[in-house]
Design a protein around this motif. Structure first.
Motif, mmCIF file in Angstrom:
data_model
loop_
_atom_site.group_PDB
_atom_site.id
_atom_site.type_symbol
_atom_site.label_atom_id
_atom_site.label_comp_id
_atom_site.label_asym_id
_atom_site.label_seq_id
_atom_site.Cartn_x
_atom_site.Cartn_y
_atom_site.Cartn_z
ATOM 1 N N ILE A 52 -2.495 3.488 6.688
ATOM 2 C CA ILE A 52 -1.440 2.468 6.654
ATOM 3 C C ILE A 52 -0.809 2.327 8.041
ATOM 4 N N GLY A 53 -0.584 3.451 8.721
ATOM 5 C CA GLY A 53 -0.017 3.395 10.071
ATOM 6 C C GLY A 53 -0.914 2.659 11.042
ATOM 7 N N LEU A 54 -2.208 2.928 10.973
ATOM 8 C CA LEU A 54 -3.155 2.214 11.852
ATOM 9 C C LEU A 54 -3.212 0.742 11.506
ATOM 10 N N LEU A 55 -3.160 0.422 10.226
ATOM 11 C CA LEU A 55 -3.142 -0.970 9.795
ATOM 12 C C LEU A 55 -1.876 -1.677 10.282
ATOM 13 N N ALA A 56 -0.743 -0.979 10.188
ATOM 14 C CA ALA A 56 0.527 -1.575 10.622
ATOM 15 C C ALA A 56 0.608 -1.742 12.126
ATOM 16 N N SER A 57 -0.174 -0.977 12.864
ATOM 17 C CA SER A 57 -0.095 -1.078 14.318
ATOM 18 C C SER A 57 -1.025 -2.128 14.903
ATOM 19 N N ILE A 58 -1.784 -2.813 14.050
ATOM 20 C CA ILE A 58 -2.640 -3.922 14.521
ATOM 21 C C ILE A 58 -1.711 -5.054 14.968
ATOM 22 N N ASP A 59 -2.020 -5.616 16.125
ATOM 23 C CA ASP A 59 -1.182 -6.689 16.667
ATOM 24 C C ASP A 59 -2.000 -7.960 16.792
ATOM 25 N N LEU B 78 0.830 -1.206 0.000
ATOM 26 C CA LEU B 78 0.000 0.000 0.000
ATOM 27 C C LEU B 78 0.863 1.254 0.000
ATOM 28 N N TYR B 79 1.937 1.230 0.762
ATOM 29 C CA TYR B 79 2.844 2.383 0.820
ATOM 30 C C TYR B 79 3.490 2.641 -0.544
ATOM 31 N N ASN C 192 10.022 14.592 -9.909
ATOM 32 C CA ASN C 192 9.384 13.745 -8.900
ATOM 33 C C ASN C 192 9.621 14.220 -7.475
ATOM 34 N N VAL C 193 9.956 15.484 -7.286
ATOM 35 C CA VAL C 193 10.214 15.995 -5.941
ATOM 36 C C VAL C 193 8.960 15.905 -5.080
ATOM 37 N N GLY C 194 7.818 16.299 -5.635
ATOM 38 C CA GLY C 194 6.567 16.222 -4.886
ATOM 39 C C GLY C 194 6.224 14.795 -4.503
ATOM 40 N N LEU C 195 6.511 13.858 -5.390
ATOM 41 C CA LEU C 195 6.266 12.448 -5.112
ATOM 42 C C LEU C 195 7.128 11.965 -3.952
ATOM 43 N N VAL C 196 8.391 12.349 -3.964
ATOM 44 C CA VAL C 196 9.307 11.961 -2.884
ATOM 45 C C VAL C 196 8.888 12.607 -1.560
ATOM 46 N N ILE C 197 8.495 13.882 -1.623
ATOM 47 C CA ILE C 197 8.026 14.565 -0.405
ATOM 48 C C ILE C 197 6.811 13.822 0.162
ATOM 49 N N GLY C 198 5.908 13.416 -0.715
ATOM 50 C CA GLY C 198 4.731 12.674 -0.270
ATOM 51 C C GLY C 198 5.094 11.350 0.384
ATOM 52 N N TYR C 199 6.039 10.623 -0.224
ATOM 53 C CA TYR C 199 6.475 9.358 0.382
ATOM 54 C C TYR C 199 7.101 9.587 1.755
ATOM 55 N N LEU C 200 7.938 10.606 1.866
ATOM 56 C CA LEU C 200 8.557 10.900 3.169
ATOM 57 C C LEU C 200 7.510 11.317 4.194
ATOM 58 N N GLU C 201 6.561 12.126 3.756
ATOM 59 C CA GLU C 201 5.475 12.560 4.637
ATOM 60 C C GLU C 201 4.694 11.346 5.151
ATOM 61 N N PHE D 220 5.707 8.212 5.243
ATOM 62 C CA PHE D 220 6.600 7.388 6.064
ATOM 63 C C PHE D 220 6.661 7.913 7.499
ATOM 64 N N LEU D 221 6.854 9.227 7.633
ATOM 65 C CA LEU D 221 6.919 9.815 8.978
ATOM 66 C C LEU D 221 5.604 9.627 9.726
ATOM 67 N N ILE D 222 4.501 9.812 9.044
ATOM 68 C CA ILE D 222 3.198 9.630 9.691
ATOM 69 C C ILE D 222 3.026 8.183 10.142
ATOM 70 N N ILE D 223 3.396 7.233 9.302
ATOM 71 C CA ILE D 223 3.297 5.810 9.664
ATOM 72 C C ILE D 223 4.165 5.512 10.880
ATOM 73 N N VAL D 224 5.395 5.990 10.876
ATOM 74 C CA VAL D 224 6.299 5.755 12.015
ATOM 75 C C VAL D 224 5.736 6.384 13.284
#
Length: 121
Positions: free
Chosen positions: A112-119, A14-15, A39-48, A50-54
């Motif tokens: 994605i972050g909420l999905l990844a935090s399911i245990d 999904l990421y 693709n700068v905006g695309l990379v910024i979005g991926y980093l954004e 990623f940080l939110i998921i973490v």
């Protein structure tokens, strides 16, 4: 264990596909053809995202505000310094497009972050 690995793999997929999905969604929302950009905006979005998921996995929800604030400050500065030859409609449409992209990116990252935090124990 297998369920957790499957869930993490799903989150990774999904990421990876979130960037093209968001780009396609934003293109479908625009009445004009969007200019081809680097693709700068695309990379910024991926980093954004990623940080939110973490931050969600670490349960540091208030830190998500830092991501939003840093992006907002940057965008406000861009609009303030480059008024696009005093064409308010263009600034408003560009701001709406940026806001929609940011909100969509944040929503995808949070899901994605909420999905990844399911245990599954």
């Amino acid at each position: 264990m297998i369920m957790n690995l499957t869930l993490y793999f799903l989150c990774l997929v999904l990421y990876i596909f979130s960037g093209p999905f968001i780009r396609a969604f934003l293109s479908s929302m625009s009445t004009t053809k969007l200019p081809q950009t680097d693709n700068v905006g695309l990379v910024i979005g991926y980093l954004e995202r990623f940080l939110i998921i973490v931050f969600i996995i670490l349960k540091e929800y208030t830190a998500i505000g830092l991501v939003i604030a840093s992006k907002s400050i940057l965008r406000f500065n861009d609009v303030k310094q480059d008024p696009v030859q005093h064409q308010p409609e263009k600034i408003d449409k560009q701001s709406e497009y940026i806001l929609l992209g940011t909100m969509l990116s944040m929503t995808v990252g949070m899901l994605i972050g909420l999905l990844a935090s399911i245990d599954f124990r």
